[in-house]
Design a protein around this motif. Structure first.
Motif, short mmCIF file in Angstrom:
data_model
loop_
_atom_site.label_atom_id
_atom_site.label_comp_id
_atom_site.label_asym_id
_atom_site.label_seq_id
_atom_site.Cartn_x
_atom_site.Cartn_y
_atom_site.Cartn_z
N ASP A 264 76.63 22.03 58.33
CA ASP A 264 75.25 22.21 57.86
C ASP A 264 74.38 21.25 58.66
N THR A 265 73.61 21.78 59.59
CA THR A 265 72.82 20.92 60.48
C THR A 265 71.41 20.71 59.93
N ALA A 266 70.81 19.59 60.32
CA ALA A 266 69.47 19.24 59.85
C ALA A 266 68.42 20.06 60.59
N SER A 267 67.36 20.41 59.87
CA SER A 267 66.25 21.14 60.47
C SER A 267 65.36 20.18 61.25
N PRO A 268 64.55 20.69 62.16
CA PRO A 268 63.61 19.81 62.88
C PRO A 268 62.71 19.03 61.93
N GLU A 269 62.32 19.64 60.81
CA GLU A 269 61.46 18.96 59.84
C GLU A 269 62.20 17.79 59.19
N GLN A 270 63.47 17.98 58.87
CA GLN A 270 64.26 16.90 58.29
C GLN A 270 64.44 15.75 59.27
N ILE A 271 64.66 16.09 60.52
CA ILE A 271 64.81 15.06 61.54
C ILE A 271 63.51 14.28 61.71
N GLU A 272 62.41 15.00 61.69
CA GLU A 272 61.10 14.35 61.83
C GLU A 272 60.84 13.41 60.67
N ALA A 273 61.27 13.79 59.47
CA ALA A 273 61.07 12.95 58.29
C ALA A 273 61.93 11.70 58.33
N GLY A 274 62.99 11.73 59.13
CA GLY A 274 63.87 10.57 59.25
C GLY A 274 65.17 10.74 58.49
N LEU A 275 66.28 10.53 59.17
CA LEU A 275 67.61 10.63 58.57
C LEU A 275 68.37 9.32 58.79
N THR A 276 69.19 8.97 57.81
CA THR A 276 70.04 7.79 57.92
C THR A 276 71.48 8.24 58.05
N SER A 277 72.21 7.67 59.00
CA SER A 277 73.61 8.04 59.22
C SER A 277 74.50 7.40 58.17
#
Length: 253
Positions: free
Chosen positions: A49-62
Motif C-alpha cells: 500500500d503506497t502513499a499518495s502524493p498528497e500524503q507525502i506532501e503532508a509529511g510521513l514518518t518512517s
C-alpha cells in the motif's frame, strides 16, 4: 522491512507513518517451503500500500523496529537418552542426535557453516553458556534473556515467534521493577496463530530500556522418530525464540 507467519493479517500503519523505500531499492522476498507430500502450485503474493502524493506532501514518518533473538536449548529427556543408547549399542554407525555437537554438525551440513555458530553466539549475547539454558522440567525447556530496546517512541506492535515445539511466550518491559509491564503473554502457543499484537493503550519505550524475552518449549508437542537435541535454527525440527517490537518514532511538531 516486514515478515509473515501463519495466522498473521496485513499490516496497516497509522496515518502519517510508513516504511521509506528509496528509488532503486530492491525488495527480496524469502519464503520457507515445507511439503509433506505433493507440491501445490505457488500462489504467493505481496501487496504494498503506497502513499499518495498528497500524503507525502503532508509529511510521513518512517516507522522503526528491531528483532531480538534469544537462545533455544532443549536437551533430550532421560527416556529419549535411554532409547538412543540402545540404538547406539545395536548400530556402530548410529548418529546420536541427542548430542548437541552432532546436531550442530548436521545444521552446518544442511544449511551452511555459519548457521552452526548462531546458537553459541546467542548464548554469548545473553551472557550465558549452554549449562545456563539447557535445563529440562519434564519435557519443558525454557529460555530467558534481558536485552536493551533499540528504538525510542510509542510501541506499534509486538510479536513472538517459535516453531511447533512452542508452549508459551512472554515479553516484559522493565522486568523486576515497579514499572514492570507485560507487553505480550501467550500462555498456550499455537503455531497457526502468530499475530502482530497492537497495544490498546499507548506504551512508551526508550532506547536502552530493558526488555525480557521468555520462551517455553514442550518436547512432547511433536513426535520425533529420532530424538534430537533442540537448538536455535530455521528447520522444522529446530526452534526459535524470536521477537520483534515495531515503534512509532515521535513526530516533529
Amino acid at each position: 522491512m516486514q515478515g509473515w507467519a501463519p495466522g498473521q493479517q496485513p499490516t496497516i500503519y497509522p496515518e502519517g507513518y510508513g516504511i521509506y523505500l528509496a528509488p532503486g531499492d530492491v525488495i527480496v522476498n524469502q519464503i520457507h517451503y515445507h511439503f509433506d507430500h505433493e507440491t501445490p502450485p505457488d500462489n504467493s503474493l505481496i501487496v504494498l500500500d503506497t502513499a499518495s502524493p498528497e500524503q507525502i506532501e503532508a509529511g510521513l514518518t518512517s516507522i522503526s523496529g528491531s528483532s531480538y533473538l534469544t537462545p533455544a536449548e532443549v536437551p533430550c529427556t532421560p527416556e529419549e537418552l535411554a532409547l538412543v543408547a540402545e540404538r547406539e549399542a545395536a548400530d556402530p554407525d548410529y548418529v546420536d542426535l541427542c548430542d548437541r555437537d552432532n546436531v550442530l554438525d548436521e545444521i552446518a551440513e544442511k544449511y551452511d557453516l555459519f548457521a552452526r555458530f548462531i546458537p553459541d553466539a546467542l548464548l554469548r549475547s545473553c551472557n550465558g553458556t549452554v549449562d545456563d539454558f539447557d535445563d529440562l522440567d519434564g519435557t519443558i525447556g525454557y529460555s530467558s534473556c534481558d536485552m536493551r530496546a533499540r528504538n525510542t517512541g510509542t510501541i506499534f506492535s509486538v510479536l513472538g515467534h517459535m516453531h511447533e515445539f512452542g508452549a508459551s511466550y512472554r515479553m516484559t518491559l522493565h522486568p523486576d521493577t515497579p514499572d514492570e509491564l507485560v507487553l505480550l503473554d501467550i500462555p498456550r502457543w499455537d503455531f497457526e496463530w502468530q499475530l502482530n499484537y497492537t497495544p490498546v493503550d499507548d506504551i512508551r519505550i526508550q532506547r536502552g530500556d530493558t526488555v525480557r524475552f521468555e520462551c517455553w518449549w514442550d518436547r512432547a508437542a511433536v513426535h520425533m522418530d529420532e530424538p534430537r537435541y533442540i537448538t536455535r535454527n530455521e528447520g522444522t525440527v529446530d526452534e526459535l525464540c524470536f521477537s520483534s517490537i515495531a515503534v512509532l518514532p515521535d513526530r516533529a511538531e
